[in-house]
Design a protein around this motif. Structure first.
Motif, short mmCIF file in Angstrom:
data_model
loop_
_atom_site.label_atom_id
_atom_site.label_comp_id
_atom_site.label_asym_id
_atom_site.label_seq_id
_atom_site.Cartn_x
_atom_site.Cartn_y
_atom_site.Cartn_z
N ASP A 50 1.17 0.66 4.27
CA ASP A 50 1.67 1.99 3.89
C ASP A 50 2.59 2.49 5.01
OD1 ASP A 50 0.05 4.14 5.69
OD2 ASP A 50 -1.24 2.41 5.19
N PRO A 51 3.47 3.44 4.73
CA PRO A 51 4.47 3.87 5.72
C PRO A 51 3.89 4.33 7.06
CG PRO A 51 5.06 4.71 3.56
CD PRO A 51 3.70 4.09 3.43
N LEU B 187 0.85 -1.18 0.00
CA LEU B 187 0.00 0.00 0.00
C LEU B 187 0.89 1.24 0.00
CD1 LEU B 187 -2.58 -1.19 2.68
CD2 LEU B 187 -2.76 -1.35 0.20
N SER B 188 0.55 2.20 -0.84
CA SER B 188 1.39 3.40 -0.94
C SER B 188 0.90 4.53 -0.04
CB SER B 188 1.45 3.87 -2.39
OG SER B 188 0.15 4.14 -2.87
N SER B 189 -0.37 4.50 0.34
CA SER B 189 -0.90 5.53 1.22
C SER B 189 -1.95 4.92 2.13
CB SER B 189 -1.51 6.67 0.40
OG SER B 189 -2.59 6.17 -0.37
N LYS B 190 -2.26 5.62 3.21
CA LYS B 190 -3.25 5.09 4.14
C LYS B 190 -4.62 5.10 3.47
CE LYS B 190 -3.88 9.47 6.58
NZ LYS B 190 -3.81 10.14 7.86
N GLY C 188 -7.80 -0.14 0.99
CA GLY C 188 -6.59 -0.93 0.79
C GLY C 188 -6.32 -1.85 1.97
N LEU C 189 -6.52 -1.33 3.19
CA LEU C 189 -6.30 -2.15 4.39
C LEU C 189 -7.30 -3.30 4.45
CD1 LEU C 189 -5.51 0.62 7.02
CD2 LEU C 189 -3.94 -1.13 6.15
N ARG C 190 -8.55 -3.02 4.08
CA ARG C 190 -9.56 -4.10 4.06
C ARG C 190 -9.17 -5.16 3.05
NH1 ARG C 190 -12.29 -3.60 8.44
NH2 ARG C 190 -13.35 -1.64 8.77
#
Length: 181
Positions: free
Chosen positions: A93-94, A50-53, A57-59
């Protein structure tokens, strides 16, 4: 049974003692675990970082890892150890990764002095909580989410000085919230 499996077993008598024989014949013929194992692992390994929060994407990460680790467990090859946790962490993501590492650092030490190692269930819970947090914050600050946006309609009986009488909330797809008089 139908088709080829039925033909394979047609000469076996339907008695309890032949059940195990029939299951073994079917397993030998149809149970090929390797392609399924490879597919489950490919799904996990090939999940893009994932590139961003993003709650969406988390799901997706959560569902991919839960589904595929469950598939491996069902086949008798559990894969919910620290290796899976590290793999999932590498897909975050970071900002979410930093929050995860903070949680890991806060884990208590065991009586032996060793650090407690996070397991897949802890990671699944963390990802679910993080996704919910992002969804809540996006809803609160007016950013769109995949789940809902609320359209508020206020009606009035006075033409020149509208006063709200009824407030209705409804699902409104991707429309921006509007105040109607």
């Amino acid at each position: 049974l139908k088709g080829e499996p039925a033909k394979m077993l047609q000469n076996l008598l339907s008695v309890d003692s032949n059940y195990d024989v029939a299951m073994e014949m079917l397993d030998l013929r149809y149970l090929d675990e390797w392609p399924m194992i490879a597919k489950y692992l490919d799904n996990v390994l090939n999940f893009k970082q994932l590139s961003s929060k993003s709650p969406k994407g988390l799901r997706s990460l959560h569902e991919t890892f839960v589904f595929n680790t469950q598939g491996l467990r069902n086949l008798g090859y559990p894969f919910e150890n620290f290796v899976a946790v590290v793999m999932m962490a590498n897909k975050l993501d970071p900002e979410t990764r930093e929050l995860w590492e903070q949680r890991v650092v806060e884990l208590p030490r065991q009586e032996s002095g060793h650090q407690t190692i996070p397991d897949a269930e802890m990671m699944f819970t963390f990802i679910d909580q993080r996704a919910r947090t992002l969804e809540h914050s996006q809803q609160r600050f007016g950013q769109s989410t995949a789940h809902q946006k609320v359209l508020v309609a206020v009606t009035s009986d006075a033409e020149d000085h509208p006063s709200p009488q009824t407030v209705k909330s409804c699902f409104a797809g991707n429309y921006s919230p509007k105040l109607l008089y």
